[in-house]
Design an enzyme around this catalytic site. Structure first.
Site, PDB file in Angstrom:
ATOM      1  N   HIS A  93      34.573  40.700  47.977  1.00 12.05           N
ATOM      2  CA  HIS A  93      35.239  39.854  46.998  1.00 12.05           C
ATOM      3  C   HIS A  93      35.494  40.538  45.667  1.00 12.05           C
ATOM      4  CE1 HIS A  93      36.469  36.299  44.835  1.00 12.05           C
ATOM      5  NE2 HIS A  93      36.693  35.792  46.011  1.00 12.05           N
ATOM      6  N   PRO A  94      36.725  40.414  45.155  1.00 11.66           N
ATOM      7  CA  PRO A  94      37.095  41.187  43.966  1.00 11.66           C
ATOM      8  C   PRO A  94      36.765  40.565  42.617  1.00 11.66           C
ATOM      9  CG  PRO A  94      39.005  40.011  44.769  1.00 11.66           C
ATOM     10  CD  PRO A  94      37.876  39.683  45.718  1.00 11.66           C
ATOM     11  N   CYS A  95      36.241  39.337  42.603  1.00 14.15           N
ATOM     12  CA  CYS A  95      36.224  38.664  41.296  1.00 14.15           C
ATOM     13  C   CYS A  95      35.302  39.295  40.264  1.00 14.15           C
ATOM     14  CB  CYS A  95      35.946  37.174  41.446  1.00 14.15           C
ATOM     15  SG  CYS A  95      34.299  36.798  42.030  1.00 14.15           S
ATOM     16  N   LYS A  96      34.339  40.129  40.682  1.00 17.35           N
ATOM     17  CA  LYS A  96      33.462  40.730  39.681  1.00 17.35           C
ATOM     18  C   LYS A  96      33.703  42.223  39.485  1.00 17.35           C
ATOM     19  CE  LYS A  96      30.938  37.024  38.894  1.00 17.35           C
ATOM     20  NZ  LYS A  96      30.772  36.361  37.637  1.00 17.35           N
TER      21      LYS A  96
END
Lengths: 216, 216
Positions: B164-167
């Site tokens: 997941h890229p959100c962080k």
């Protein structure tokens, strides 16, 4: 059928496996918009098409997918500021409101995702995806601002001209395609900001289908 | 396109081009794939590994030790395996595919990957999981923002696993700030991939780092 022969359930329409992570209305518009309701689809219990469909191991997977779309939409609209300011219980309320068909419960939270600063004229970017069955790509998604540099509101027509020019007929040409959201064709002059606030799906995305103009 | 982007699509493509240049020099197998009729594209690499399964007890129980060897090393093993004390039930070739795409929503690169047997049967996440080094497993479990989920590849439309890229920008910002401070240039893709890659079995030879600091 014997219990041991049954594996993961999946759905199909006219040979096309149905993606459970797409909104049902989108699937209908894209694949069967000219058919009468109820929409007849085929349920399978064998031969899960591993190459085409995501697995859906539980209801939690659906919730996780929904929330990840909502977060992505907010990343585009507000650089994730609004969604990140919310507590876990607000995220849960959004999902439960959708799951249990509680309009007020859902909108109590969703309205915050539809706000924008007073000094702006709209969101930072509009969350949208454009689908066409004729292309290899599952959808088109790009950065697109709702307001032009001169302050004019961009329209649905502006969006299409910019990211999917083949979808719109030339001005003097014959209309080849329908541009459909929630089963209707909004006027191309409609401001995109308005569409995003009022015609988005629960995941806060505008899911737009480009389908061939019916010939009847 | 947008001047206010921290890591825009153009920068992404530039970093990938530099990265691939070095990959070609050392024969590391990364390639760039462009989309038809578009300036968009992504980076990809396929590699094969031999997975030999050694069962400690009856199959179906959870005790299963696997050793993954890159194909070159596997071929150097002596054909006489009298030194092996456990029973080897068989070895299979696994095809791993890694794709690096740009997320315009989060304005960061995203790692997509999948693994399959040569006959096309995909590996489930739990099988891929077993190939991940212990120290990364702990990190993944502790930090859910590193979560791996199955998602639709935005260009191919097929199921892939995604980190997941959100962080991403949370851990990349200090890297970039530091490189500015010590006045040594850094290739965003090289640094980013060296952090996320090993978590899913993708390792980068050290020469990438030296190449990055040489590019001005």
């Amino acid at each position: 059928m014997r219990q041991e022969d049954i594996s993961e359930i999946w759905f199909e329409y006219e040979g096309t496996p149905l993606k459970w992570h797409y909104p049902i209305g989108l699937l209908f518009d894209l694949l069967a918009s000219s058919s009468a309701l109820p929409w007849n689809i085929t349920v399978h219990f064998k031969s899960f098409p591993e190459k085409d469909l995501l697995h859906c191991p539980s209801k939690d997977a659906i919730e996780a997918h929904f929330m990840s779309c909502v977060k992505e939409a907010d990343a585009l609209k507000h650089k994730s500021q609004v969604i990140n300011e919310m507590q876990k219980k607000d995220h849960k309320q959004l999902w439960m409101g959708l799951q249990n068909d509680r309009f007020d419960q859902f909108w109590a939270i969703n309205r915050k995702l539809m706000e924008y600063p007073a000094e702006e004229n709209g969101f930072r970017y509009i969350p949208f995806r454009i689908y066409q069955t004729t292309t290899e790509r599952p959808f088109i998604q790009k950065l697109f601002r709702p307001v032009a540099a001169d302050g004019q509101l961009h329209t649905l027509g502006d969006l299409l001209k910019d990211v999917c020019p083949s979808a719109v007929a030339p001005e003097d040409g014959e209309k080849k395609n329908q541009v459909m959201i929630h089963g209707i064709e909004p006027m191309l002059e409609t401001p995109l900001q308005w569409l995003s606030e009022h015609l988005s799906y629960p995941d806060n995305f505008l899911h737009i289908s480009i389908i061939p103009q019916p010939t009847d | 396109m947008e001047e206010d982007e921290f890591f825009g699509e153009k920068t992404f493509q530039h970093c990938c081009a530099e990265f691939i240049r070095h990959s070609q020099q050392i024969g590391d197998g990364w390639e760039w794939r462009t989309l038809k009729d578009s300036s968009e594209g992504y980076m990809c690499k396929t590699h094969f590994q031999i997975k030999s399964e050694t069962l400690m007890s009856h199959s179906g129980t959870s005790a299963c030790v696997q050793t993954c060897l890159p194909i070159e090393e596997a071929l150097e093993l002596p054909l006489d395996d009298s030194e092996v004390t456990e029973t080897t039930t068989g070895s299979q070739v696994i095809k791993y595919e890694y794709h690096v795409l740009y997320s315009c929503s989060y304005q960061v690169p995203v790692l997509y990957f999948r693994a399959s047997f040569l006959d096309g049967r995909p590996l489930a996440l739990k099988d891929i999981w077993e190939g991940i080094h212990e120290c990364y497993k702990t990190r993944l479990l502790q930090e859910p923002w590193d979560a791996i989920t199955q998602q639709e590849h935005p260009i191919l439309g097929q199921p892939f696993f995604v980190l997941h890229p959100c962080k991403t920008d949370e851990f990349m910002t200090p890297v970039l700030k530091n490189s500015q401070k010590i006045n040594r240039s850094v290739n965003y893709i090289t640094s980013w991939l060296s952090v996320v890659g090993p978590v899913v079995g993708l390792n980068l030879p050290l020469s990438y780092a030296r190449a990055a600091s040489e590019d001005e």
